[in-house]
Motif scaffolding. Structure first.
Motif, PDB file in Angstrom:
ATOM      1  N   GLY A 197      -7.784 -14.819  -6.722  1.00  0.00           N
ATOM      2  CA  GLY A 197      -7.631 -14.315  -5.357  1.00  0.00           C
ATOM      3  C   GLY A 197      -6.216 -13.926  -4.983  1.00  0.00           C
ATOM      4  O   GLY A 197      -6.003 -13.289  -3.946  1.00  0.00           O
ATOM      5  N   ALA A 198      -5.215 -14.301  -5.798  1.00  0.00           N
ATOM      6  CA  ALA A 198      -3.822 -13.977  -5.464  1.00  0.00           C
ATOM      7  C   ALA A 198      -3.524 -12.519  -5.826  1.00  0.00           C
ATOM      8  O   ALA A 198      -4.214 -11.911  -6.645  1.00  0.00           O
ATOM      9  CB  ALA A 198      -2.868 -14.910  -6.199  1.00  0.00           C
ATOM     10  N   ARG A 199      -2.468 -11.956  -5.198  1.00  0.00           N
ATOM     11  CA  ARG A 199      -2.064 -10.593  -5.496  1.00  0.00           C
ATOM     12  C   ARG A 199      -0.564 -10.453  -5.295  1.00  0.00           C
ATOM     13  O   ARG A 199       0.071 -11.273  -4.621  1.00  0.00           O
ATOM     14  CB  ARG A 199      -2.805  -9.601  -4.596  1.00  0.00           C
ATOM     15  N   ILE A 200       0.001  -9.423  -5.924  1.00  0.00           N
ATOM     16  CA  ILE A 200       1.431  -9.120  -5.767  1.00  0.00           C
ATOM     17  C   ILE A 200       1.595  -8.271  -4.496  1.00  0.00           C
ATOM     18  O   ILE A 200       0.956  -7.217  -4.367  1.00  0.00           O
ATOM     19  CB  ILE A 200       1.979  -8.391  -6.990  1.00  0.00           C
ATOM     20  N   VAL A 201       2.451  -8.727  -3.587  1.00  0.00           N
ATOM     21  CA  VAL A 201       2.644  -8.005  -2.317  1.00  0.00           C
ATOM     22  C   VAL A 201       3.959  -7.232  -2.298  1.00  0.00           C
ATOM     23  O   VAL A 201       4.129  -6.321  -1.469  1.00  0.00           O
ATOM     24  CB  VAL A 201       2.580  -8.982  -1.123  1.00  0.00           C
ATOM     25  N   ARG A 202       4.895  -7.583  -3.157  1.00  0.00           N
ATOM     26  CA  ARG A 202       6.186  -6.890  -3.165  1.00  0.00           C
ATOM     27  C   ARG A 202       6.805  -7.022  -4.559  1.00  0.00           C
ATOM     28  O   ARG A 202       6.701  -8.070  -5.185  1.00  0.00           O
ATOM     29  CB  ARG A 202       7.116  -7.474  -2.114  1.00  0.00           C
ATOM     30  N   ALA A 203       7.455  -5.926  -5.049  1.00  0.00           N
ATOM     31  CA  ALA A 203       8.133  -5.936  -6.348  1.00  0.00           C
ATOM     32  C   ALA A 203       9.206  -4.862  -6.348  1.00  0.00           C
ATOM     33  O   ALA A 203       9.088  -3.853  -5.636  1.00  0.00           O
ATOM     34  CB  ALA A 203       7.141  -5.700  -7.477  1.00  0.00           C
ATOM     35  N   ASP A 204      10.265  -5.069  -7.124  1.00  0.00           N
ATOM     36  CA  ASP A 204      11.350  -4.089  -7.185  1.00  0.00           C
ATOM     37  C   ASP A 204      11.164  -3.073  -8.317  1.00  0.00           C
ATOM     38  O   ASP A 204      12.039  -2.244  -8.555  1.00  0.00           O
ATOM     39  CB  ASP A 204      12.703  -4.794  -7.305  1.00  0.00           C
ATOM     40  N   HIS A 205      10.041  -3.144  -9.046  1.00  0.00           N
ATOM     41  CA  HIS A 205       9.674  -2.151 -10.046  1.00  0.00           C
ATOM     42  C   HIS A 205       8.215  -1.740  -9.808  1.00  0.00           C
ATOM     43  O   HIS A 205       7.423  -2.547  -9.294  1.00  0.00           O
ATOM     44  CB  HIS A 205       9.821  -2.704 -11.474  1.00  0.00           C
ATOM     45  N   PRO A 206       7.816  -0.532 -10.174  1.00  0.00           N
ATOM     46  CA  PRO A 206       6.421  -0.105  -9.992  1.00  0.00           C
ATOM     47  C   PRO A 206       5.475  -1.031 -10.754  1.00  0.00           C
ATOM     48  O   PRO A 206       5.740  -1.411 -11.904  1.00  0.00           O
ATOM     49  CB  PRO A 206       6.406   1.307 -10.570  1.00  0.00           C
ATOM     50  N   VAL A 207       4.393  -1.391 -10.101  1.00  0.00           N
ATOM     51  CA  VAL A 207       3.398  -2.273 -10.710  1.00  0.00           C
ATOM     52  C   VAL A 207       2.076  -1.518 -10.820  1.00  0.00           C
ATOM     53  O   VAL A 207       1.661  -0.835  -9.887  1.00  0.00           O
ATOM     54  CB  VAL A 207       3.229  -3.585  -9.904  1.00  0.00           C
ATOM     55  N   GLY A 208       1.455  -1.633 -11.973  1.00  0.00           N
ATOM     56  CA  GLY A 208       0.155  -1.012 -12.191  1.00  0.00           C
ATOM     57  C   GLY A 208      -0.895  -2.078 -12.474  1.00  0.00           C
ATOM     58  O   GLY A 208      -0.701  -3.265 -12.174  1.00  0.00           O
ATOM     59  N   ALA A 209      -1.997  -1.674 -13.049  1.00  0.00           N
ATOM     60  CA  ALA A 209      -3.084  -2.605 -13.371  1.00  0.00           C
ATOM     61  C   ALA A 209      -3.691  -2.215 -14.707  1.00  0.00           C
ATOM     62  O   ALA A 209      -3.820  -1.029 -15.035  1.00  0.00           O
ATOM     63  CB  ALA A 209      -4.143  -2.601 -12.289  1.00  0.00           C
ATOM     64  N   LYS A 210      -4.053  -3.221 -15.500  1.00  0.00           N
ATOM     65  CA  LYS A 210      -4.729  -3.014 -16.778  1.00  0.00           C
ATOM     66  C   LYS A 210      -5.694  -4.163 -17.006  1.00  0.00           C
ATOM     67  O   LYS A 210      -5.292  -5.331 -16.951  1.00  0.00           O
ATOM     68  CB  LYS A 210      -3.716  -2.930 -17.928  1.00  0.00           C
ATOM     69  N   ASN A 211      -6.949  -3.819 -17.185  1.00  0.00           N
ATOM     70  CA  ASN A 211      -7.998  -4.834 -17.368  1.00  0.00           C
ATOM     71  C   ASN A 211      -8.031  -5.800 -16.190  1.00  0.00           C
ATOM     72  O   ASN A 211      -8.255  -7.014 -16.364  1.00  0.00           O
ATOM     73  CB  ASN A 211      -7.809  -5.596 -18.675  1.00  0.00           C
ATOM     74  N   GLY A 212      -7.790  -5.268 -14.964  1.00  0.00           N
ATOM     75  CA  GLY A 212      -7.887  -6.078 -13.752  1.00  0.00           C
ATOM     76  C   GLY A 212      -6.689  -6.962 -13.485  1.00  0.00           C
ATOM     77  O   GLY A 212      -6.740  -7.791 -12.579  1.00  0.00           O
ATOM     78  N   ARG A 213      -5.598  -6.798 -14.252  1.00  0.00           N
ATOM     79  CA  ARG A 213      -4.418  -7.639 -14.054  1.00  0.00           C
ATOM     80  C   ARG A 213      -3.193  -6.770 -13.808  1.00  0.00           C
ATOM     81  O   ARG A 213      -3.101  -5.644 -14.339  1.00  0.00           O
ATOM     82  CB  ARG A 213      -4.198  -8.520 -15.283  1.00  0.00           C
ATOM     83  N   PRO A 214      -2.210  -7.268 -13.024  1.00  0.00           N
ATOM     84  CA  PRO A 214      -0.992  -6.487 -12.764  1.00  0.00           C
ATOM     85  C   PRO A 214      -0.147  -6.353 -14.026  1.00  0.00           C
ATOM     86  O   PRO A 214      -0.062  -7.274 -14.851  1.00  0.00           O
ATOM     87  CB  PRO A 214      -0.268  -7.300 -11.694  1.00  0.00           C
ATOM     88  N   ILE A 215       0.491  -5.171 -14.183  1.00  0.00           N
ATOM     89  CA  ILE A 215       1.312  -4.910 -15.351  1.00  0.00           C
ATOM     90  C   ILE A 215       2.527  -4.089 -14.930  1.00  0.00           C
ATOM     91  O   ILE A 215       2.416  -3.148 -14.135  1.00  0.00           O
ATOM     92  CB  ILE A 215       0.493  -4.177 -16.444  1.00  0.00           C
ATOM     93  N   PHE A 216       3.695  -4.468 -15.442  1.00  0.00           N
ATOM     94  CA  PHE A 216       4.936  -3.720 -15.244  1.00  0.00           C
ATOM     95  C   PHE A 216       5.261  -3.008 -16.545  1.00  0.00           C
ATOM     96  O   PHE A 216       5.384  -3.658 -17.597  1.00  0.00           O
ATOM     97  CB  PHE A 216       6.081  -4.657 -14.848  1.00  0.00           C
TER      98      PHE A 216
END
Length: 549
Positions: free
Chosen positions: A509-528
């Motif tokens: 249920g958690a999510r990334i709300v702020r980051a200093d680099h672009p964040v994407g998604a792969k297989n349902g998980r955040p990826i930089f």
């Protein structure tokens, strides 16, 4: 045979049906290990001529019109299914967890009435419940797997309580013949009774031979027998199909990187393994990739007999070790001849045949079988008994690849680790692939000063067409990853820039709300996805928010 004798011989009463076969001469040598050799499937078989059955039958059981042996297979098909837990690694012929679907075309001759047809030379691990016989005018009445095959121990066990002839060569060279009765089987030492008294086999210290006449009807090879009914005498070409254990297959890949590391050549072999004592000559062979839902109990193993113990000191010396009898050779003789085995001086046993064979002339062709993948060997091939065999699967060259470094971390946890290197491409026609790749083991090689050197070995999972291919290349000490509560620092000590992927595991249920680099998604998980310059460090800072209930 008495019940106790059957138990000592390791038999299960009522499990097998036996038959009359041509007599065999068994040369039996004394040796430390008993290991009867495998059956040879392509040996000349007895002619498939029906023999009228004269023996009376029990009340309510139809009398046999004929007892016949089916002809040798004229066409063979072998489809091997991989062990469910297998993904990669070496194959052990003694521990094969896969199975095969075997189809044989044979000719049978039937008389009018109920016939017993014996299919000799089937696989050791045959599952009788799966056997199907097609091509008959009427159906099969019953099926029986004959679980004991001819061996010295089985022959002696079958002769307990029956009359035999003891042939003994005296020191003068004279051969004497003495009638007697075997009183105990091979488990505790063979004891026989003659007019001169009771004695143990081999304790005279002289060469001895037992001659058996009409004692047993054990099959010389694994056999499936069926009872069928025919309304008239007829000759039919039938197909026997059955499942059998003791098979497996694996895929092994070899990748060669170019000098600049931007492309690779890929080759692969399919390894076929047959752990049975029966071979399959000139078979149409294919393997199936994917998991098949299959529920089956264990198949009762064939009783090949154990060692025959001659536990005595015939020369009057207690320093002589117990001796064992071992089958050295079996040869089919004419009908009506006797069975005999000899006692000879100790000799080491030939090991069971375990052969590795490589065939590169023809490559495997891939087809679709529902949700499974079928890989067919284009031409007939022989899968011999106790053999592992390699057939070429594919050859591809100039496949574009890229190196990617990465780390998979739990968000918010402090850690320090070396990055993992990946060799990546796409399974597409544009990349000179574009075919399903079965899981297996892959070895990656690089050229250095004209010499091919191993870089890494890893597992490759099943890959569909158009799927991303990732080959693990192990850890890279030159790329270090240091994680803190809300940041990750990636240091590149290499002399060139690298591509890096940071994957984060978040609580449910958690999510990334702020980051200093672009964040994407792969297989349902955040990826930089980062580019790390040579000998530089890049730090990623982020904030997460837990799910509000």
């Amino acid at each position: 045979m008495h019940g106790a004798s059957k138990r000592r011989a390791g038999l299960r009463v009522g499990h097998s049906r036996f038959r009359a076969v041509p007599a065999l001469v068994l040369a039996v040598a004394i040796g430390p290990n008993f290991a009867p050799g495998p059956a040879i499937a392509d040996a000349p078989a007895a002619a498939a001529v029906p023999v009228a059955a004269a023996a009376p039958t029990a009340a309510g059981v139809p009398a046999l019109a004929a007892d016949t042996v089916a002809g040798s297979p004229t066409a063979l098909s072998l489809t091997v299914y991989r062990a469910p837990e297998r993904s990669a690694g070496s194959i052990d012929l003694d521990r094969l967890g896969g199975f095969a679907l075997i189809s044989e075309t044979r000719t049978v001759h039937l008389l009018a009435g109920v016939n017993r047809v014996r299919f000799e030379g089937v696989a050791d691990g045959i599952e009788p419940a799966s056997a199907m016989v097609t091509g008959l005018d009427q159906g099969v009445i019953e099926k029986n797997r004959e679980g004991r095959v001819l061996s010295p121990a089985a022959l002696v066990a079958a002769a307990v309580g029956r009359s035999v002839t003891l042939l003994r060569t005296e020191k003068s060279g004279k051969l004497t013949r003495t009638a007697g009765t075997i009183r105990s089987d091979a488990q505790g030492g063979v004891v026989f009774d003659t007019a001169q008294g009771v004695e143990a086999l081999r304790c005279s210290g002289l060469p001895e031979t037992f001659s058996f006449t009409g004692v047993t009807d054990l099959a010389a090879t694994p056999t499936l027998s069926v009872r069928v009914r025919s309304s008239r005498p007829v000759t039919r070409t039938v197909t026997l199909a059955y499942l059998a254990g003791g098979f497996d297959w694996a895929a092994d890949y070899s990748a060669g990187l170019s000098a600049d590391g931007k492309s690779m050549d890929l080759g692969a072999w399919v390894t076929l393994a047959n752990g049975n004592g029966t071979g399959f000559p000139d078979a149409h062979t294919q393997v199936v990739a994917g998991r098949v839902n299959r529920e089956s109990g264990e198949v009762e193993p064939l009783d090949r007999g154990g060692p025959i113990l001659a536990q005595c000191w015939p020369r009057g010396s207690t320093s002589d070790p117990p001796q064992y009898l071992q089958m050295a050779r079996a040869a089919v003789q004419g009908i009506g001849q006797t069975r005999a085995f000899k006692l000879m001086m100790p000799a080491s046993a030939p090991a069971p045949l375990e052969e590795d064979m490589v065939t590169a002339a023809h490559r495997v062709e891939q087809e679709t079988l529902g949700d499974l993948k079928l890989y067919r060997v284009p031409e007939e091939t022989t899968v011999a008994a106790r053999q592992s065999k390699q057939v070429r699967l594919l050859d591809r060259s100039a496949i574009p690849v890229s190196f990617v470094y990465g780390a998979d971390l739990a968000a918010g946890e402090a850690s320090q680790t070396a990055a993992t290197a990946l060799l990546r491409t796409m399974n597409t026609r544009a990349n000179h692939l574009g075919l399903p790749l079965p899981s297996g083991r892959i070895a990656v090689f690089s050229l250095r000063d004209g010499q091919r050197l191993l870089r890494h070995e890893s597992d490759l999972h099943d890959l569909a067409v158009d799927e991303e291919v990732e080959i693990g290349m192990g850890e890279s000490p030159d790329v270090q990853v240091v994680a803190d509560k809300d940041s990750v620092a990636v240091s590149n000590a290499r002399a060139a820039a690298i591509q890096f992927e940071l994957r984060l595991r978040l609580p449910p249920g958690a999510r990334i709300v702020r980051a200093d680099h672009p964040v994407g998604a792969k297989n349902g998980r955040p990826i930089f996805r980062l580019s790390i310059p040579a000998r530089k460090t890049v730090t990623v800072r982020y904030q997460t928010r837990a799910k509000v209930r």
